[in-house]
Design an enzyme around this catalytic site. Structure first.
Site, PDB file in Angstrom:
ATOM      1  N   GLU A 142       0.740  -1.445  -0.032  1.00 15.61           N
ATOM      2  CA  GLU A 142       0.140   0.126  -0.129  1.00 15.61           C
ATOM      3  C   GLU A 142       1.014   1.335   0.086  1.00 15.61           C
ATOM      4  OE1 GLU A 142      -2.368  -1.166   3.245  1.00 15.61           O
ATOM      5  OE2 GLU A 142      -4.338  -1.181   2.128  1.00 15.61           O
ATOM      6  N   GLU A 160      -3.223 -10.091   3.605  1.00 16.93           N
ATOM      7  CA  GLU A 160      -4.752 -10.267   4.267  1.00 16.93           C
ATOM      8  C   GLU A 160      -5.309 -10.484   4.183  1.00 16.93           C
ATOM      9  OE1 GLU A 160      -2.747  -8.529   2.583  1.00 16.93           O
ATOM     10  OE2 GLU A 160      -3.278  -5.778   3.194  1.00 16.93           O
TER      11      GLU A 160
HETATM   12  C1  1HE Z   1       6.622  -8.760  11.911  1.00 18.08           C
HETATM   13  C2  1HE Z   1       5.892  -8.499  10.912  1.00 18.08           C
HETATM   14  C3  1HE Z   1       4.386  -7.600  10.775  1.00 18.08           C
HETATM   15  C4  1HE Z   1       7.950  -9.537  10.637  1.00 18.08           C
HETATM   16  N1  1HE Z   1       3.324  -7.494  11.798  1.00 18.08           N
HETATM   17  N2  1HE Z   1       5.823  -7.594  13.290  1.00 18.08           N
HETATM   18  N3  1HE Z   1       1.898  -8.841   7.323  1.00 18.08           N
HETATM   19  C5  1HE Z   1       2.585  -9.331   7.227  1.00 18.08           C
HETATM   20  O1  1HE Z   1       1.669 -10.653   7.223  1.00 18.08           O
HETATM   21  C6  1HE Z   1       3.882  -9.984   6.827  1.00 18.08           C
HETATM   22  C7  1HE Z   1       4.910 -11.182   7.622  1.00 18.08           C
HETATM   23  N4  1HE Z   1       5.139 -11.544   7.749  1.00 18.08           N
HETATM   24  C8  1HE Z   1       6.289 -12.386   7.008  1.00 18.08           C
HETATM   25  O2  1HE Z   1       5.935 -12.827   6.315  1.00 18.08           O
HETATM   26  C9  1HE Z   1       7.663 -12.158   7.081  1.00 18.08           C
HETATM   27  O3  1HE Z   1       8.065 -11.284   8.855  1.00 18.08           O
HETATM   28  C10 1HE Z   1       8.864 -11.550   6.004  1.00 18.08           C
HETATM   29  C11 1HE Z   1       8.423 -12.447   4.762  1.00 18.08           C
HETATM   30  C12 1HE Z   1       8.331 -10.110   6.257  1.00 18.08           C
HETATM   31  C13 1HE Z   1      10.353 -11.952   6.693  1.00 18.08           C
HETATM   32  O4  1HE Z   1      10.647 -12.988   7.050  1.00 18.08           O
HETATM   33  P1  1HE Z   1      12.053 -13.354   7.419  1.00 18.08           P
HETATM   34  O5  1HE Z   1      12.444 -14.851   7.663  1.00 18.08           O
HETATM   35  O6  1HE Z   1      13.033 -12.081   6.922  1.00 18.08           O
HETATM   36  O7  1HE Z   1      11.346 -12.409   9.204  1.00 18.08           O
HETATM   37  P2  1HE Z   1      10.933 -12.873  10.452  1.00 18.08           P
HETATM   38  O8  1HE Z   1      11.603 -13.964  11.159  1.00 18.08           O
HETATM   39  O9  1HE Z   1       9.394 -13.062  10.006  1.00 18.08           O
HETATM   40  O10 1HE Z   1      10.296 -11.453  11.389  1.00 18.08           O
HETATM   41  C14 1HE Z   1      11.159 -10.786  12.323  1.00 18.08           C
HETATM   42  C15 1HE Z   1      10.180 -10.299  13.364  1.00 18.08           C
HETATM   43  O11 1HE Z   1      10.064  -9.418  12.609  1.00 18.08           O
HETATM   44  C16 1HE Z   1      10.120 -11.108  14.058  1.00 18.08           C
HETATM   45  O12 1HE Z   1       9.497 -11.063  15.422  1.00 18.08           O
HETATM   46  P3  1HE Z   1      10.760 -11.087  16.077  1.00 18.08           P
HETATM   47  O13 1HE Z   1      10.679 -10.494  17.693  1.00 18.08           O
HETATM   48  O14 1HE Z   1      10.767 -13.024  16.863  1.00 18.08           O
HETATM   49  O15 1HE Z   1      12.562 -11.384  15.826  1.00 18.08           O
HETATM   50  C17 1HE Z   1       8.574 -11.607  12.884  1.00 18.08           C
HETATM   51  O16 1HE Z   1       6.891 -11.825  14.545  1.00 18.08           O
HETATM   52  C18 1HE Z   1       8.200  -9.710  13.475  1.00 18.08           C
HETATM   53  N5  1HE Z   1       7.450  -9.253  12.130  1.00 18.08           N
HETATM   54  N6  1HE Z   1       6.523  -8.762  10.169  1.00 18.08           N
HETATM   55  C19 1HE Z   1       5.363  -7.367  13.547  1.00 18.08           C
HETATM   56  N7  1HE Z   1       4.155  -7.001  10.286  1.00 18.08           N
HETATM   57  C20 1HE Z   1      -3.205  -0.614   6.744  1.00 18.08           C
HETATM   58  S1  1HE Z   1      -3.592  -2.454   6.432  1.00 18.08           S
HETATM   59  C21 1HE Z   1      -2.583  -3.485   6.507  1.00 18.08           C
HETATM   60  C22 1HE Z   1      -2.844  -5.014   6.500  1.00 18.08           C
HETATM   61  C23 1HE Z   1      -1.640  -5.424   6.069  1.00 18.08           C
HETATM   62  O17 1HE Z   1      -0.038  -4.760   6.113  1.00 18.08           O
HETATM   63  S2  1HE Z   1      -1.847  -7.315   6.561  1.00 18.08           S
HETATM   64  C24 1HE Z   1       0.038  -8.083   6.123  1.00 18.08           C
HETATM   65  C25 1HE Z   1       1.156  -8.300   7.181  1.00 18.08           C
END
Ligand code: 1HE
Length: 269
Positions: free
Chosen positions: A123, A143
């Protein structure tokens, strides 16, 4: 173009979730939350707006990129779970205001995409004017799989780039587009090898910043609005915008420079 960037000062330097540097007419704004893959919490989305509306006066174009391995993981999901319906509406409207401040802000924005450009990250990217993708870029709208809907302007902006059918596919099936598919479908205008996105973006931003301000204003503010109007209404608005732009001294000087053979010709790339 080799630009010498200096750290921003004052208010912009206080935005701790961004890293902002300036090189003459080009500002470089980085999402700077790499440990969380630049996931966007309320503070970060508000800082993004503060940065974009407070760019110093001489800035004519901005480059937006993400620190670390990904451009942006979208909404910070840890802030989502406790929200009521009413809070959800206001949160979405907050994002709409911020995304509008990018798309309809003061200067054109060139975004540099790499790694994940997902959910709210897409977005944000679709609110920028030019998208340069590195080879590692992939696009998703998780989403659909998280049980939610886009809330940051995605349903209005992403279909204008890829069409409703493609966005529905991404949301219903979790389809992820790679950098090449993203280029073909219009999610990026440029695709460059890994590590070369910033150089390309600075080159483009440097050119954009040299345009007459009213030309850039017309492209940013009038063009997308005209595209949403009926053809007769759009043509009427176009006439007004064209007359305003060509009446400006900057336009007159540029046209005179071409007629005097002082300006460049249009050449193939
Ligand atoms: C997060 C988030 C997040 C990572 N919110 N904490 N977005 C998603 O559904 C995408 C979710 N994220 C992922 O699929 C993956 O994290 C990634 C592909 C982006 C990256 O993977 P990777 O292996 O490099 O990193 P990771 O180990 O998954 O994440 C590292 C840390 O970032 C980890 O936290 P930690 O405390 O365990 O180290 C994750 O939890 C954190 N993290 N992404 C919170 N999104 C205005 S409305 C919009 C609606 C949306 O955007 S919905 C889609 C949300």
């Amino acid at each position: 173009m080799s630009l010498q960037f200096q750290p921003a000062e004052g208010l912009l330097a206080q935005l701790d979730l961004l890293k902002i540097e300036l090189a003459g007419p080009v500002a470089h704004v980085r999402l700077n939350r790499p440990a969380k893959r630049n996931a966007i919490n309320d503070a970060l989305v508000q800082q993004l707006q503060t940065a974009m509306v407070n760019l110093p006066k001489g800035v004519g174009a901005a480059v937006l990129s993400g620190e670390g391995e990904h451009f942006c993981a979208g909404l910070d999901l840890s802030e989502l779970s406790e929200r009521s319906v009413a809070e959800g509406i206001y949160h979405s409207r907050l994002w709409h205001g911020v995304m509008d401040s990018l798309q309809f802000g003061r200067v054109p924005i060139v975004s540099v995409l790499h790694g994940a450009v997902v959910g709210g990250g897409l977005e944000i990217a679709s609110s920028t004017h030019i998208r340069v993708a590195e080879a590692s870029t992939y696009y998703g709208l998780p989403e659909g799989q998280r049980g939610i809907f886009v809330g940051g302007g995605g349903s209005a902006r992403v279909p204008r780039l890829v069409g409703v059918a493609c966005m529905a596919d991404m949301m219903l099936t979790g389809r992820v587009l790679d950098a090449q598919e993203g280029l073909q479908r219009g999610l990026s205008q440029y695709l460059v090898p890994e590590g070369q996105g910033l150089a390309k973006a600075f080159e483009l931003a440097g050119k954009i910043a040299q345009n007459a301000p009213l030309s850039n204003f017309a492209v940013m503010q009038a063009l997308p609005r005209i595209a949403d109007l009926s053809q007769p209404d759009g043509l009427f608005v176009e006439s007004l915008m064209a007359a305003i732009a060509q009446g400006d001294d900057a336009a007159k000087e540029r046209v005179r420079a071409f007629l005097d053979k002082r300006a460049g010709k249009v050449k193939p790339a």
